[in-house]
Design an enzyme around this catalytic site. Structure first.
Site, PDB file in Angstrom:
ATOM      1  N   GLN A 178      41.719  56.079  30.470  1.00 54.41           N
ATOM      2  CA  GLN A 178      43.048  55.628  30.891  1.00 54.41           C
ATOM      3  C   GLN A 178      44.062  55.811  29.762  1.00 54.41           C
ATOM      4  O   GLN A 178      43.837  55.361  28.629  1.00 54.41           O
ATOM      5  CB  GLN A 178      43.047  54.157  31.293  1.00 54.41           C
ATOM      6  CG  GLN A 178      44.396  53.792  31.913  1.00 54.41           C
ATOM      7  CD  GLN A 178      44.577  52.322  32.171  1.00 54.41           C
ATOM      8  OE1 GLN A 178      44.571  51.511  31.252  1.00 54.41           O
ATOM      9  NE2 GLN A 178      44.727  51.974  33.434  1.00 54.41           N
ATOM     10  N   CYS A 215      50.128  47.762  33.242  1.00 56.71           N
ATOM     11  CA  CYS A 215      50.016  46.787  32.148  1.00 56.71           C
ATOM     12  C   CYS A 215      51.295  45.955  32.029  1.00 56.71           C
ATOM     13  O   CYS A 215      52.389  46.503  31.876  1.00 56.71           O
ATOM     14  CB  CYS A 215      49.730  47.496  30.831  1.00 56.71           C
ATOM     15  SG  CYS A 215      49.504  46.306  29.504  1.00 56.71           S
ATOM     16  N   GLY A 227      41.812  43.050  42.163  1.00 52.56           N
ATOM     17  CA  GLY A 227      42.412  41.745  41.910  1.00 52.56           C
ATOM     18  C   GLY A 227      41.584  40.609  42.488  1.00 52.56           C
ATOM     19  O   GLY A 227      41.406  40.521  43.708  1.00 52.56           O
TER      20      GLY A 227
HETATM   21  C1  LIG Z   1      41.687  41.240  28.987  1.00 53.94           C
HETATM   22  C2  LIG Z   1      42.270  42.219  29.968  1.00 53.94           C
HETATM   23  C3  LIG Z   1      42.619  43.482  29.557  1.00 53.94           C
HETATM   24  C4  LIG Z   1      43.164  44.399  30.467  1.00 53.94           C
HETATM   25  N1  LIG Z   1      43.442  45.676  30.043  1.00 53.94           N
HETATM   26  C5  LIG Z   1      43.873  46.595  30.946  1.00 53.94           C
HETATM   27  C6  LIG Z   1      44.055  47.960  30.566  1.00 53.94           C
HETATM   28  O1  LIG Z   1      43.814  48.354  29.417  1.00 53.94           O
HETATM   29  N2  LIG Z   1      44.501  48.816  31.535  1.00 53.94           N
HETATM   30  C7  LIG Z   1      44.760  48.411  32.821  1.00 53.94           C
HETATM   31  O2  LIG Z   1      45.164  49.221  33.649  1.00 53.94           O
HETATM   32  N3  LIG Z   1      44.567  47.143  33.193  1.00 53.94           N
HETATM   33  C8  LIG Z   1      44.112  46.241  32.303  1.00 53.94           C
HETATM   34  N4  LIG Z   1      43.855  44.966  32.717  1.00 53.94           N
HETATM   35  C9  LIG Z   1      43.992  44.620  34.153  1.00 53.94           C
HETATM   36  C10 LIG Z   1      42.653  44.812  34.869  1.00 53.94           C
HETATM   37  O3  LIG Z   1      42.270  46.167  34.874  1.00 53.94           O
HETATM   38  C11 LIG Z   1      42.745  44.326  36.331  1.00 53.94           C
HETATM   39  O4  LIG Z   1      43.743  45.051  36.986  1.00 53.94           O
HETATM   40  C12 LIG Z   1      43.070  42.839  36.429  1.00 53.94           C
HETATM   41  O5  LIG Z   1      42.307  42.081  35.513  1.00 53.94           O
HETATM   42  C13 LIG Z   1      42.839  42.314  37.858  1.00 53.94           C
HETATM   43  O6  LIG Z   1      41.505  42.502  38.233  1.00 53.94           O
HETATM   44  P1  LIG Z   1      40.407  41.292  38.175  1.00 53.94           P
HETATM   45  O7  LIG Z   1      40.986  40.143  38.929  1.00 53.94           O
HETATM   46  O8  LIG Z   1      39.176  41.871  38.810  1.00 53.94           O
HETATM   47  O9  LIG Z   1      40.214  40.946  36.724  1.00 53.94           O
HETATM   48  C14 LIG Z   1      43.361  44.032  31.819  1.00 53.94           C
HETATM   49  C15 LIG Z   1      43.014  42.743  32.229  1.00 53.94           C
HETATM   50  C16 LIG Z   1      42.465  41.834  31.333  1.00 53.94           C
HETATM   51  C17 LIG Z   1      42.078  40.463  31.813  1.00 53.94           C
END
Ligand SMILES: Cc1cc2nc3c(=O)[nH]c(=O)nc-3n(C[C@H](O)[C@H](O)[C@H](O)COP(=O)(O)O)c2cc1C
Length: 334
Positions: A77, A107, A208
């Site tokens: 990414q 992000c 999500g």
């Molecule tokens: C600690 C952390 C770091 C993240 N870093 C990125 C990232 O580098 N790139 C990205 O597109 N999303 C990033 N996200 C978002 C996640 O990819 C994801 O979209 C978000 O956590 C929602 O999904 P979940 O509810 O399954 O955690 C990050 C989320 C967290 C919690």
């Protein structure tokens, strides 16, 4: 409902399941991605990498990045806001072995959006279009985009941007069902993901708040998405993606690994973090993972407190062994 039997293809890349590990800075590093892939995941995506950093990286850094792409298909990414830099970075990553390039448009972090990267691109449709087109043109591997539903409630434009993405040759879209201004608050809106799914013909990946099998199924049903992406739910549970995939394809709900197997997983992950980062950084980064692994087990708060203070890796491994043996004994006696 179970997931469609035929495998999901993103361009020329065939995924082994419809459950994908989300990119997470500071979490989905090479040791964690390797572990999740070993248990079984359709795809694992690297942490976001700044395109400038790739373009100006030293040879040594690039060599290290190449080694980090040993799990194929590897998705890298990229974050950034300059079309030519993003395109150059994509080309370099492709040459290093990336099988897919993902563009970060989700992000929410200030440091990133103030540079007009990440979710800020959702407010700059013309720039976002130029970036997507430049990256697609630069590489012969599939390009995907990960975005939120929009910047805020008044400007949810993921449907329009997904159409634009498809038009310039992007081959799959991931939607995290929140706006940028929600950060991680509230609930992800899976029904909005359906609107994107209905607007494009390329695969849509829903993301999500999926932390178990039932949530994965609900997201897929509510959104009609082709695959589900899991982030925080995999903290301390690298086996979750394989379990969800098994449930989606067979309806069977695997039991969590036995405590002895969990112990072996933690120790192996620990060794791999030490090997990847070296002693000091490895120990520091490993602490949060060990904390996540032990969450929900008996006496985990006291165990975590001990781990936080220990500076000798051999002692940490001993603590992990003792903790899981005690947990197994307790379970057997219950
Ligand atoms: C600690 C952390 C770091 C993240 N870093 C990125 C990232 O580098 N790139 C990205 O597109 N999303 C990033 N996200 C978002 C996640 O990819 C994801 O979209 C978000 O956590 C929602 O999904 P979940 O509810 O399954 O955690 C990050 C989320 C967290 C919690």
């Amino acid at each position: 409902m179970t997931a469609p039997a035929q495998p999901l293809c993103i361009g020329n890349v065939t995924l082994t399941s419809r459950v994908i590990l989300a990119p997470m800075s500071g979490v989905t590093d090479p040791p964690f991605r390797r572990l999740v892939k070993r248990f079984g995941a359709g795809l694992v995506v690297s942490e976001m990498i700044a395109s400038q950093a790739v373009v100006y990286a030293s040879r040594k850094t690039l060599k290290r990045s190449k080694a980090a792409l040993d799990e194929q298909p590897a998705a890298v990414q990229l974050a950034g806001c300059e079309p030519t830099v993003m395109a150059d970075a994509a080309r370099i990553c492709r040459d290093l072995g990336a099988a897919l390039i993902d563009i970060n448009m989700g992000c929410p972090v200030k440091k990133v959006v103030n540079g007009d990267a990440g979710a800020a691109l959702m407010r700059e449709e013309a720039l976002a279009t130029r970036i997507m087109a430049a990256v697609v043109k630069a590489v012969d591997v599939p390009v995907t985009v990960k975005m939120r539903t929009g910047w805020d409630d008044g400007s949810r434009n993921a449907v329009a941007l997904a159409r634009i993405a498809e038009g310039v040759g992007v081959q799959a879209i991931t939607i995290h069902g929140r706006t940028r201004n929600q950060f991680y608050n509230g609930r992800a809106d899976w029904s909005y993901i359906r609107r994107v799914k209905e607007a494009v013909a390329i695969p849509v990946i829903g993301n999500g708040d999926v932390t178990d099998e039932d949530a994965a199924l609900s997201l897929l049903e509510e959104s009609g998405a082709d695959a589900v992406m899991i982030g925080r739910g995999a903290y301390g549970r690298p086996w979750l993606l394989a379990d969800v995939a098994e449930f989606l394809s067979t309806g069977r709900r695997p039991a969590p690994p036995a405590l002895a197997e969990q112990r072996a997983t933690v120790l192996r992950h620990y060794e791999e973090m030490l090997a990847h980062y070296g002693h000091d950084a490895g120990m520091r980064i490993a602490r949060k993972h060990i904390g996540w692994y032990s969450k929900g087990l008996a006496d985990s708060a006291a165990f975590r407190a001990r781990i936080m203070q220990e500076t000798d890796p051999e002692a940490v491994k001993g603590m992990v062994r003792d903790y899981y043996v005690a947990a197994s004994d307790r379970q057997a006696a219950a």
